[in-house]
Enzyme design. Structure first.
Site, PDB file in Angstrom:
ATOM      1  N   GLN A 243       7.458  -9.717   7.786  1.00 11.98           N
ATOM      2  CA  GLN A 243       8.696  -9.340   7.075  1.00 11.98           C
ATOM      3  C   GLN A 243       9.381  -8.132   7.686  1.00 11.98           C
ATOM      4  O   GLN A 243      10.400  -7.670   7.183  1.00 11.98           O
ATOM      5  CB  GLN A 243       8.424  -9.116   5.590  1.00 11.98           C
ATOM      6  CG  GLN A 243       7.644  -7.856   5.270  1.00 11.98           C
ATOM      7  CD  GLN A 243       7.273  -7.798   3.803  1.00 11.98           C
ATOM      8  OE1 GLN A 243       6.457  -8.584   3.347  1.00 11.98           O
ATOM      9  NE2 GLN A 243       7.862  -6.869   3.055  1.00 11.98           N
TER      10      GLN A 243
ATOM     11  N   GLN B 157      14.752  -9.034  -3.667  1.00 12.64           N
ATOM     12  CA  GLN B 157      13.430  -9.657  -3.496  1.00 12.64           C
ATOM     13  C   GLN B 157      13.021 -10.442  -4.754  1.00 12.64           C
ATOM     14  O   GLN B 157      12.455 -11.525  -4.670  1.00 12.64           O
ATOM     15  CB  GLN B 157      12.387  -8.576  -3.203  1.00 12.64           C
ATOM     16  CG  GLN B 157      10.966  -9.077  -3.119  1.00 12.64           C
ATOM     17  CD  GLN B 157      10.039  -8.019  -2.556  1.00 12.64           C
ATOM     18  OE1 GLN B 157       9.910  -7.895  -1.356  1.00 12.64           O
ATOM     19  NE2 GLN B 157       9.399  -7.251  -3.415  1.00 12.64           N
TER      20      GLN B 157
ATOM     21  N   LYS C 217      13.378  -2.322  -8.021  1.00 10.18           N
ATOM     22  CA  LYS C 217      13.901  -1.522  -6.911  1.00 10.18           C
ATOM     23  C   LYS C 217      14.298  -2.462  -5.769  1.00 10.18           C
ATOM     24  O   LYS C 217      15.311  -2.275  -5.118  1.00 10.18           O
ATOM     25  CB  LYS C 217      12.875  -0.510  -6.410  1.00 10.18           C
ATOM     26  CG  LYS C 217      13.476   0.400  -5.345  1.00 10.18           C
ATOM     27  CD  LYS C 217      12.507   1.392  -4.841  1.00 10.18           C
ATOM     28  CE  LYS C 217      11.644   0.854  -3.780  1.00 10.18           C
ATOM     29  NZ  LYS C 217      12.125   0.961  -2.425  1.00 10.18           N
TER      30      LYS C 217
ATOM     31  N   HIS D 176       4.428   1.544  -7.958  1.00  7.63           N
ATOM     32  CA  HIS D 176       3.410   0.487  -7.931  1.00  7.63           C
ATOM     33  C   HIS D 176       2.529   0.565  -9.175  1.00  7.63           C
ATOM     34  O   HIS D 176       2.189  -0.452  -9.780  1.00  7.63           O
ATOM     35  CB  HIS D 176       2.505   0.634  -6.700  1.00  7.63           C
ATOM     36  CG  HIS D 176       3.204   0.563  -5.382  1.00  7.63           C
ATOM     37  ND1 HIS D 176       3.437   1.678  -4.600  1.00  7.63           N
ATOM     38  CD2 HIS D 176       3.722  -0.481  -4.696  1.00  7.63           C
ATOM     39  CE1 HIS D 176       4.048   1.313  -3.487  1.00  7.63           C
ATOM     40  NE2 HIS D 176       4.243   0.004  -3.523  1.00  7.63           N
TER      41      HIS D 176
ATOM     42  N   GLY E  93       0.809  -1.227   0.000  1.00  7.40           N
ATOM     43  CA  GLY E  93       0.000   0.000   0.000  1.00  7.40           C
ATOM     44  C   GLY E  93       0.832   1.261   0.000  1.00  7.40           C
ATOM     45  O   GLY E  93       2.024   1.232  -0.321  1.00  7.40           O
ATOM     46  N   ALA E  94       0.188   2.391   0.375  1.00 10.44           N
ATOM     47  CA  ALA E  94       0.799   3.726   0.235  1.00 10.44           C
ATOM     48  C   ALA E  94       1.317   3.835  -1.198  1.00 10.44           C
ATOM     49  O   ALA E  94       2.497   4.118  -1.438  1.00 10.44           O
ATOM     50  CB  ALA E  94       1.896   3.955   1.270  1.00 10.44           C
ATOM     51  N   LEU E  95       0.433   3.591  -2.115  1.00  7.96           N
ATOM     52  CA  LEU E  95       0.822   3.387  -3.512  1.00  7.96           C
ATOM     53  C   LEU E  95       1.312   4.669  -4.176  1.00  7.96           C
ATOM     54  O   LEU E  95       0.835   5.759  -3.881  1.00  7.96           O
ATOM     55  CB  LEU E  95      -0.368   2.810  -4.286  1.00  7.96           C
ATOM     56  CG  LEU E  95      -0.914   1.492  -3.731  1.00  7.96           C
ATOM     57  CD1 LEU E  95      -2.095   1.014  -4.562  1.00  7.96           C
ATOM     58  CD2 LEU E  95       0.160   0.417  -3.660  1.00  7.96           C
TER      59      LEU E  95
ATOM     60  N   SER F 199       7.341   4.102  -0.797  1.00  6.21           N
ATOM     61  CA  SER F 199       6.343   4.550   0.182  1.00  6.21           C
ATOM     62  C   SER F 199       7.035   5.261   1.334  1.00  6.21           C
ATOM     63  O   SER F 199       6.483   6.167   1.954  1.00  6.21           O
ATOM     64  CB  SER F 199       5.554   3.357   0.712  1.00  6.21           C
ATOM     65  OG  SER F 199       5.026   2.630  -0.371  1.00  6.21           O
TER      66      SER F 199
HETATM   67  P1  AMP Z   1       6.001  -2.497  -1.569  1.00 12.31           P
HETATM   68  O1  AMP Z   1       4.620  -1.939  -1.445  1.00 12.31           O
HETATM   69  O2  AMP Z   1       7.068  -1.544  -1.175  1.00 12.31           O
HETATM   70  O3  AMP Z   1       6.133  -3.860  -0.963  1.00 12.31           O
HETATM   71  O4  AMP Z   1       6.231  -2.706  -3.135  1.00 12.31           O
HETATM   72  C1  AMP Z   1       5.367  -3.498  -3.899  1.00 12.31           C
HETATM   73  C2  AMP Z   1       5.998  -3.753  -5.237  1.00 12.31           C
HETATM   74  O5  AMP Z   1       6.210  -2.503  -5.903  1.00 12.31           O
HETATM   75  C3  AMP Z   1       7.366  -4.437  -5.104  1.00 12.31           C
HETATM   76  O6  AMP Z   1       7.494  -5.401  -6.130  1.00 12.31           O
HETATM   77  C4  AMP Z   1       8.311  -3.290  -5.301  1.00 12.31           C
HETATM   78  O7  AMP Z   1       9.569  -3.682  -5.815  1.00 12.31           O
HETATM   79  C5  AMP Z   1       7.554  -2.449  -6.316  1.00 12.31           C
HETATM   80  N1  AMP Z   1       8.061  -1.081  -6.292  1.00 12.31           N
HETATM   81  C6  AMP Z   1       8.167  -0.258  -5.212  1.00 12.31           C
HETATM   82  N2  AMP Z   1       8.742   0.908  -5.551  1.00 12.31           N
HETATM   83  C7  AMP Z   1       9.025   0.822  -6.870  1.00 12.31           C
HETATM   84  C8  AMP Z   1       9.646   1.693  -7.819  1.00 12.31           C
HETATM   85  N3  AMP Z   1      10.096   2.897  -7.469  1.00 12.31           N
HETATM   86  N4  AMP Z   1       9.763   1.260  -9.090  1.00 12.31           N
HETATM   87  C9  AMP Z   1       9.312   0.046  -9.469  1.00 12.31           C
HETATM   88  N5  AMP Z   1       8.725  -0.829  -8.623  1.00 12.31           N
HETATM   89  C10 AMP Z   1       8.582  -0.457  -7.355  1.00 12.31           C
END
Ligand code: AMP
Length: 282
Positions: free
Chosen positions: A61, A156, A152, A37, A31-33, A189
């Site tokens: 995690q 992972q 990013k 995302h 979230g906090a998209l 986020s």
């Molecule tokens: P998160 O909500 O941080 O767990 O991220 C969810 C997904 O969005 C993960 O696969 C992240 O790698 C991807 N993500 C987060 N930030 C970025 C970004 N700046 N560019 C591309 N993908 C991202």
């Protein structure tokens, strides 16, 4: 767009899609998209008949309680964005819906044969077990055709690829490029938690990484690592957690540029109290 809160309803809806032979694209998020995302979601919507996004701040995690507590949450705003992007289903469960009390307490253990012993895995013990735990649960419930992850979080992606191989889950893992703010700062986020001043300064991270690529031809790996570290020493706002230059597949450090034709520099650095990560291909 339908917002689903229970696993039972998710399984029911997804099984119906699978029965109809529809392709399912899945994007797991906390979230906090933001635009990072959104780029994953757009690709998932474009390449599949059904697009599912999970919004779940996964407690298992987080190895740092404070980080978990202060992680930004805004489901209403997230749902608006996802509806605009054409998402069909949002899965937003509570922790209790995803985990039994035992699962929350127990040390969950995958064996990633060293992939999780370096960089993020070393600095955040248990982090990737938690990631694999939640993503595998979501894969089993959703049965996606494809699932989308951002580069990013470079390590992972490697962990998830390894996990689906180990568990034999028939899903295609798609890595998507890093989306950046205008300043070059990788969108995250956690950027929302930076002060205006810190956010400006944080642009230095991507600037240093980009510049270091130019030096790679003239300097040794060790020299590039030292140079990157030195760029953050004169400002107390920054505290380096690690900068490593690794083989993009094994994630193990390399000591010379000709050791691999897929070399990536990965950084984790505190900007004030906020820990940021980024990476660059050499
Ligand atoms: P998160 O909500 O941080 O767990 O991220 C969810 C997904 O969005 C993960 O696969 C992240 O790698 C991807 N993500 C987060 N930030 C970025 C970004 N700046 N560019 C591309 N993908 C991202």
């Amino acid at each position: 767009m339908q917002i689903i809160n229970t696993k039972q309803e998710l399984v029911k809806q997804m099984a119906a899609c699978v029965r109809q032979g529809k392709t399912i694209g899945f994007v797991p998020t906390m979230g906090a998209l933001h635009a990072g995302h959104a780029s994953l979601v757009k690709q998932a919507c474009a390449e599949n008949e059904v697009c599912v996004v999970s919004v779940f701040v996964n407690p298992t995690q987080f190895n740092n309680k404070e980080d978990l507590l202060k992680y930004p949450r805004n489901l209403t705003k997230d749902a608006e964005l996802l509806a605009d992007l054409g998402v069909h289903f949002v899965f937003a469960p509570t922790p209790e819906e995803m985990y039994s009390p035992d699962e929350m307490e127990q040390e969950f253990s995958f064996d990633f044969a060293g992939l999780d012993q370096v960089m993020e895995g070393k600095m955040r013990p248990g982090h990737f077990n938690g990631v694999a735990q939640i993503v595998s649960k979501l894969f089993y419930a959703i049965e996606p055709t494809r699932s989308y992850f951002g580069e990013k979080d470079f390590q992972q992606v490697a962990i998830i690829r390894d996990m689906v191989k180990q568990l034999n889950i028939p899903v295609e893992i798609i890595a998507c490029p890093i989306i950046r703010e205008e300043s070059g700062l990788a969108r995250s986020s956690r950027n929302e938690l930076l002060s205006a001043e810190e956010r400006k300064k944080a642009a230095l991270i991507s600037q240093v990484l980009s510049k270091s690529v130019n030096f790679a031809k003239e300097m040794s790996v060790e020299e590039v690592k030292n140079w990157v570290n030195d760029q953050f020493k004169s400002d107390d706002t920054f505290k380096m957690d690690y900068y490593d230059i690794v083989d993009g597949n094994s994630l193990q450090s390399v000591s010379s540029w000709d050791e691999s034709d897929y070399i990536v520099g990965c950084i984790a650095i505190y900007c004030g109290k906020i820990r940021l990560i980024d990476n660059i291909h050499y």
